[in-house]
Design a protein around this motif. Structure first.
Motif, PDB file in Angstrom:
ATOM      1  N   ARG A 176      -3.298 -10.878   6.619  1.00 33.03           N
ATOM      2  CA  ARG A 176      -2.662 -10.625   7.914  1.00 33.03           C
ATOM      3  C   ARG A 176      -2.519  -9.127   8.163  1.00 33.03           C
ATOM      4  O   ARG A 176      -2.706  -8.649   9.294  1.00 33.03           O
ATOM      5  CB  ARG A 176      -1.295 -11.309   7.976  1.00 33.03           C
ATOM      6  N   LEU A 177      -2.185  -8.395   7.112  1.00 31.17           N
ATOM      7  CA  LEU A 177      -2.035  -6.943   7.248  1.00 31.17           C
ATOM      8  C   LEU A 177      -3.366  -6.296   7.611  1.00 31.17           C
ATOM      9  O   LEU A 177      -3.415  -5.416   8.476  1.00 31.17           O
ATOM     10  CB  LEU A 177      -1.502  -6.356   5.940  1.00 31.17           C
ATOM     11  N   SER A 178      -4.436  -6.713   6.978  1.00 31.59           N
ATOM     12  CA  SER A 178      -5.748  -6.117   7.256  1.00 31.59           C
ATOM     13  C   SER A 178      -6.175  -6.390   8.697  1.00 31.59           C
ATOM     14  O   SER A 178      -6.715  -5.505   9.377  1.00 31.59           O
ATOM     15  CB  SER A 178      -6.795  -6.645   6.272  1.00 31.59           C
ATOM     16  N   ARG A 179      -5.934  -7.600   9.190  1.00 34.98           N
ATOM     17  CA  ARG A 179      -6.242  -7.899  10.599  1.00 34.98           C
ATOM     18  C   ARG A 179      -5.434  -6.990  11.529  1.00 34.98           C
ATOM     19  O   ARG A 179      -5.955  -6.474  12.523  1.00 34.98           O
ATOM     20  CB  ARG A 179      -5.912  -9.365  10.907  1.00 34.98           C
ATOM     21  N   LEU A 180      -4.164  -6.835  11.204  1.00 33.58           N
ATOM     22  CA  LEU A 180      -3.288  -6.013  12.038  1.00 33.58           C
ATOM     23  C   LEU A 180      -3.739  -4.561  12.036  1.00 33.58           C
ATOM     24  O   LEU A 180      -3.746  -3.908  13.081  1.00 33.58           O
ATOM     25  CB  LEU A 180      -1.846  -6.125  11.531  1.00 33.58           C
ATOM     26  N   LEU A 181      -4.142  -4.056  10.882  1.00 34.17           N
ATOM     27  CA  LEU A 181      -4.575  -2.667  10.790  1.00 34.17           C
ATOM     28  C   LEU A 181      -5.846  -2.421  11.598  1.00 34.17           C
ATOM     29  O   LEU A 181      -6.006  -1.360  12.215  1.00 34.17           O
ATOM     30  CB  LEU A 181      -4.792  -2.286   9.324  1.00 34.17           C
ATOM     31  N   VAL A 182      -6.742  -3.402  11.619  1.00 32.46           N
ATOM     32  CA  VAL A 182      -7.936  -3.278  12.465  1.00 32.46           C
ATOM     33  C   VAL A 182      -7.513  -3.207  13.929  1.00 32.46           C
ATOM     34  O   VAL A 182      -8.017  -2.378  14.695  1.00 32.46           O
ATOM     35  CB  VAL A 182      -8.908  -4.454  12.227  1.00 32.46           C
ATOM     36  N   ALA A 183      -6.576  -4.062  14.313  1.00 34.37           N
ATOM     37  CA  ALA A 183      -6.084  -4.067  15.700  1.00 34.37           C
ATOM     38  C   ALA A 183      -5.368  -2.766  16.040  1.00 34.37           C
ATOM     39  O   ALA A 183      -5.356  -2.347  17.208  1.00 34.37           O
ATOM     40  CB  ALA A 183      -5.151  -5.251  15.910  1.00 34.37           C
ATOM     41  N   MET A 184      -4.772  -2.125  15.027  1.00 32.22           N
ATOM     42  CA  MET A 184      -4.074  -0.854  15.236  1.00 32.22           C
ATOM     43  C   MET A 184      -5.023   0.344  15.161  1.00 32.22           C
ATOM     44  O   MET A 184      -4.575   1.485  15.146  1.00 32.22           O
ATOM     45  CB  MET A 184      -2.955  -0.704  14.181  1.00 32.22           C
ATOM     46  N   ASP A 185      -6.322   0.058  15.102  1.00 31.88           N
ATOM     47  CA  ASP A 185      -7.340   1.096  15.010  1.00 31.88           C
ATOM     48  C   ASP A 185      -7.193   1.915  13.730  1.00 31.88           C
ATOM     49  O   ASP A 185      -7.334   3.143  13.728  1.00 31.88           O
ATOM     50  CB  ASP A 185      -7.301   2.020  16.242  1.00 31.88           C
ATOM     51  N   LYS A 186      -6.923   1.207  12.639  1.00 30.86           N
ATOM     52  CA  LYS A 186      -6.852   1.828  11.319  1.00 30.86           C
ATOM     53  C   LYS A 186      -7.797   1.081  10.371  1.00 30.86           C
ATOM     54  O   LYS A 186      -7.373   0.497   9.365  1.00 30.86           O
ATOM     55  CB  LYS A 186      -5.423   1.784  10.785  1.00 30.86           C
ATOM     56  N   PRO A 187      -9.096   1.083  10.686  1.00 34.17           N
ATOM     57  CA  PRO A 187     -10.043   0.303   9.880  1.00 34.17           C
ATOM     58  C   PRO A 187     -10.153   0.760   8.429  1.00 34.17           C
ATOM     59  O   PRO A 187     -10.366  -0.067   7.540  1.00 34.17           O
ATOM     60  CB  PRO A 187     -11.368   0.481  10.634  1.00 34.17           C
ATOM     61  N   ALA A 188     -10.030   2.057   8.190  1.00 34.86           N
ATOM     62  CA  ALA A 188     -10.114   2.554   6.809  1.00 34.86           C
ATOM     63  C   ALA A 188      -8.981   1.986   5.964  1.00 34.86           C
ATOM     64  O   ALA A 188      -9.184   1.589   4.804  1.00 34.86           O
ATOM     65  CB  ALA A 188     -10.084   4.077   6.797  1.00 34.86           C
ATOM     66  N   ASP A 189      -7.782   1.927   6.539  1.00 40.52           N
ATOM     67  CA  ASP A 189      -6.638   1.350   5.824  1.00 40.52           C
ATOM     68  C   ASP A 189      -6.856  -0.146   5.600  1.00 40.52           C
ATOM     69  O   ASP A 189      -6.495  -0.688   4.550  1.00 40.52           O
ATOM     70  CB  ASP A 189      -5.347   1.572   6.616  1.00 40.52           C
ATOM     71  N   ALA A 190      -7.447  -0.797   6.590  1.00 38.42           N
ATOM     72  CA  ALA A 190      -7.713  -2.237   6.453  1.00 38.42           C
ATOM     73  C   ALA A 190      -8.680  -2.497   5.306  1.00 38.42           C
ATOM     74  O   ALA A 190      -8.500  -3.450   4.530  1.00 38.42           O
ATOM     75  CB  ALA A 190      -8.289  -2.779   7.758  1.00 38.42           C
ATOM     76  N   LEU A 191      -9.697  -1.671   5.181  1.00 38.21           N
ATOM     77  CA  LEU A 191     -10.677  -1.850   4.099  1.00 38.21           C
ATOM     78  C   LEU A 191     -10.023  -1.689   2.725  1.00 38.21           C
ATOM     79  O   LEU A 191     -10.360  -2.406   1.779  1.00 38.21           O
ATOM     80  CB  LEU A 191     -11.816  -0.852   4.262  1.00 38.21           C
TER      81      LEU A 191
END
Length: 216
Positions: free
Chosen positions: A130-145
């Motif tokens: 859920r956190l990784s999906r949210l980070l992508v939505a927050m335009d933080k793809p590097a953090d999501a990865l």
């Protein structure tokens, strides 16, 4: 015990044996009773604590569902004071409500806590996904990865690969995104995931547009 010639000798032998071993027997019996009642007390105590936590959890969840953002502080306090299953569940619920209230940072904070410090191992990958999906939505793809790298359970391979594709696409890496989506498609259950197939199709169309030379 040896065979004795008289009852008196038998009695004396019993007295002597008791003097040597009686104290240890009594101590053993006492320890046994203490252990038995101690274990029962512990079980009763933990059961009462669990029941109290369950009741309090139900109360704060009701407040959250009825009062929404106004209940955020109370739920946060509950999470801080309950480092257990109920605290983890409350964290997941608070994160969901925070997203609805347009407070993604609070949601990310709660999900990260459960993913990294939750008491239940089963909840950690759920929170991380859920956190990784949210980070992508927050335009933080590097953090999501980075979060996705922490999820190693085989049963989440397909969903992790799909979110990885989303993060890579958001990072302007369409070729790697296509590879991730393909892994997700191959790792998923029988049948086609229409959303995932659409993502692959869109990438194929985009690739064809790039490769096709423009008419002069």
């Amino acid at each position: 015990m040896d065979v004795y010639n008289s009852e008196e000798q038998q009695v004396e032998a019993i007295k002597s044996w008791w003097q040597e071993n009686g104290k240890s027997i009594v101590a053993g019996v006492i320890i046994g009773f203490v252990g038995l009642f101690g274990w029962r007390y512990y079980n009763d105590y933990t059961r009462q604590q669990s029941e109290a936590a369950a009741a309090e959890y139900q109360q704060v969840m009701q407040s959250l569902s009825e009062q929404h953002e106004k209940a955020f502080d109370a739920v946060s306090q509950f999470i801080k004071s309950h480092k257990n299953t109920y605290g983890d569940l409350a964290g997941l619920q608070l994160a969901a409500e925070a997203v609805n209230a347009n407070k993604p940072e609070l949601a990310a904070e709660q999900l990260r806590y459960v993913a990294e410090q939750g008491s239940e191992e089963e909840f950690k990958p759920v929170a991380a996904i859920r956190l990784s999906r949210l980070l992508v939505a927050m335009d933080k793809p590097a953090d999501a990865l980075k979060v996705l790298d922490s999820i190693t359970a085989e049963q989440y391979k397909a969903v992790v690969a799909e979110i990885r594709g989303d993060a890579l696409l958001a990072s302007s890496q369409p070729d790697k995104a296509r590879e991730a989506y393909t892994v997700a498609m191959q790792s998923g259950k029988a049948g086609t995931n229409p959303v995932l197939q659409m993502k692959l199709d869109d990438l194929s169309v985009a690739s064809e547009d790039v490769d096709t030379p423009k008419a002069k």
